[in-house]
Enzyme design. Structure first.
Site, PDB file in Angstrom:
ATOM      1  N   ASP A 177      -9.091  -4.789  -6.046  1.00 38.34           N
ATOM      2  CA  ASP A 177      -8.435  -3.737  -5.085  1.00 38.34           C
ATOM      3  C   ASP A 177      -9.218  -2.519  -4.772  1.00 38.34           C
ATOM      4  OD1 ASP A 177      -7.756  -2.364  -2.842  1.00 38.34           O
ATOM      5  OD2 ASP A 177      -5.394  -3.188  -2.963  1.00 38.34           O
ATOM      6  N   HIS A 214      -7.062  -5.910  -0.988  1.00 34.23           N
ATOM      7  CA  HIS A 214      -6.284  -5.351  -0.726  1.00 34.23           C
ATOM      8  C   HIS A 214      -5.117  -6.117   0.210  1.00 34.23           C
ATOM      9  CE1 HIS A 214      -3.570  -1.409  -0.395  1.00 34.23           C
ATOM     10  NE2 HIS A 214      -4.065  -1.179   0.919  1.00 34.23           N
ATOM     11  N   SER A 238       0.548  -1.210  -0.437  1.00 33.87           N
ATOM     12  CA  SER A 238      -0.021  -0.220  -0.064  1.00 33.87           C
ATOM     13  C   SER A 238       0.678   1.362  -0.105  1.00 33.87           C
ATOM     14  CB  SER A 238      -0.895   0.092   1.458  1.00 33.87           C
ATOM     15  OG  SER A 238      -1.722   0.956   0.966  1.00 33.87           O
TER      16      SER A 238
END
Length: 521
Positions: free
Chosen positions: A452, A481, A239
């Protein structure tokens, strides 16, 4: 501000390489092919080496704080602190801060060792000290045998000079103000709350605001590499960690070993990324409504996507009219935001909707939304400070216009992830955006879930263009995610492990079969 650290200056940085002329395309293709088969950490020679640095201090390790979990025997985790300049552009003078670092050594033989693998869990604002233990436990065994896993709390986070924005404009009030302004008066109130949040950060964290940027953290990463006596940094970033890795590659392309960027933040400005995410969340929520309806007998909140949506809106409107023990629409939206990012949380959200409609209770949703301690407050402060330090913010007019556009797509959007909106009122506006990627970095492996909603797939595709020779692994038919060593997908994990351990760059992009939507428990 700086805490004590036992240091030694006996270990110098690796000598910088001389600049070389750009490699012709034909020779570069041969060189990349050789890298794919290599089993040593030998990146493509850069077009220009990074600037020389001063001799590096030695990083000494000892016991970890109690908050860091202990790995299963015989592995051992150790922690240390590294003193770094607050401002790397003036590293020989001025204030210094400490960065907390953890390490779990490679479990294989010396011949198997491939160096260090720094890991970052995301954010901005995520603590990485414990991540060296928790993420390592999920990594393929070949990776655990080959790398010392290095965790660290980025500057401003956890035990690395934690940021504090005080009351932060009412963000921690319970119940919070409805975060979706529905008319012009509510828009003005929303913008006023952003200004109050920026004022709180300027008051309580004034000395840190310009320096908690991703670029400064990339310098900290290189200081960790140097202090450990390693010529290159291999990195696993998830991320926001993908954004951090791309920033490191931009600044230190010749010091990149092997880099896996998972659930990729695209190379947009933070505010633009937040807007893109908010639209992706609408698509994901529609998928959640249809999934819940397909299991109507299990959840009992509607037999069609439209009926489930009506139940959802009844909950939110009911909480807006009468919050339950400090749980109102803002808290509900945070619970929804968290649930939409991982399909294994969908059943809990559907159950929470049913519970409220049948009994008025919210306990099933509350843990996902509560700001329940200093770690959460530190996360929220660091998140805003980093985003606003990474590039110019939006104008108040643009924020209001984008909210209206989003509400035209759906009158009741989820705007929880719009953290960079506060940058419209920020006191310290940077003059440039964080540089990402480099044509001089070796090939990088990007990993993404096809659906995602937190870091949409388009971000990985765009970042890949800034990292020539890199490859993208896409987990098809997946809606969550976090992918590598997270979803339990053998295709993803084996491909990433072969790249990390043996330098096996796939000949082309890879598509792996995903699990599809979950079965209702």
């Amino acid at each position: 501000m700086s805490l004590s650290l036992s240091l030694s200056s006996s270990l110098p940085l690796s000598r910088p390489r001389r600049s070389v002329r750009p490699t012709p395309p034909a020779r570069r293709a041969v060189l990349l092919s050789a890298l794919a088969a290599a089993a040593t950490l030998s990146p493509v020679p850069p077009a220009q080496a990074s600037a020389p640095a001063a001799p590096a201090p030695r990083l000494h390790f000892g016991a970890c704080p109690d908050s860091v979990p202990k790995p299963a025997a015989p592995d051992h985790v150790e922690c240390g602190r590294l003193s770094v300049p607050l401002d790397w552009s003036a590293e020989s003078q001025g204030a210094r801060i400490d960065v907390a670092v953890s390490r779990v050594r490679a479990s294989g033989t010396p011949a198997e060792r491939r160096g260090i693998l720094l890991v970052n869990p995301g954010g901005p604002g995520g603590s990485g000290l414990s991540y060296a233990v928790t993420k390592r436990a999920k990594l393929p065994e070949s990776v655990r045998r080959s790398f010392d896993i290095i965790g660290f709390d980025p500057r401003g986070v956890g035990r690395s000079t934690p940021a504090d924005c005080g009351p932060m404009g009412g963000l921690f009030d319970a119940p919070g103000v409805d975060p979706v302004p529905a008319n012009r008066a509510a828009e003005r109130a929303y913008l006023t709350s952003l200004h109050a949040m920026a004022d709180d950060c300027a008051t309580h964290a004034a000395g840190l605001l310009p320096y908690l940027s991703t670029e400064q953290t990339a310098h900290d990463m290189d200081a960790i590499r140097a202090a450990l006596g390693e010529p290159r940094t291999s990195f696993l970033g998830v991320s926001y960690g993908s954004y951090l890795g791309a920033a490191y590659a931009a600044r230190f392309p010749d010091r990149v070993g092997r880099m896996v960027l998972d659930s990729v933040v695209g190379p947009w400005g933070w505010y633009d990324f937040d807007v893109i995410q908010s639209r992706a969340l609408l698509r994901q929520r529609d998928t959640f409504f249809a999934w819940t309806a397909a299991h109507a007998q299990r959840f009992g909140v509607g037999a069609s996507a439209t009926a489930v949506r009506r139940s959802y809106l009844r909950v939110r409107q009911g909480l807006g009219a009468r919050p339950v023990d400090g749980f109102g629409p803002a808290e509900f939206d945070r619970a929804v935001y968290r649930a939409l990012g991982r399909t294994e949380r969908w059943a809990g959200l559907a159950d929470g909707i049913r519970t409220y409609l049948t009994s008025g209770g919210v306990d099933g949703m509350r843990p996902a939304s509560a700001f329940d301690g200093p770690d959460s407050r530190n996360y929220e402060a660091a998140n805003r400070i980093v985003k606003c330090a990474d590039g110019p913010g939006p104008s108040p007019r643009a924020i209001a216009a984008d909210i209206r556009r989003t509400r035209r797509l759906d009158p009741q959007p989820v705007l929880t992830g719009m953290e960079a909106s506060v940058c419209a009122s920020w006191r310290h506006r940077p003059g440039h955006r964080t540089p990402l990627g480099s044509p001089d970095a070796p090939p990088v492996l990007l990993v993404a879930s096809a659906h995602d909603p937190v870091t949409p797939l388009e971000g990985a595709r765009r970042l890949r263009k800034l990292l020539p020779g890199s490859r993208l692994i896409t987990l098809d038919n997946d809606y969550s995610h976090g992918v590598f060593a997270s979803r339990g997908n053998a295709c993803v994990d084996s491909t990433a492990a072969a790249y990390l351990v043996a330098g096996a760059v796939p000949a082309a992009d890879v598509r792996c079969a995903g699990p599809g939507l979950p079965k209702a428990p």
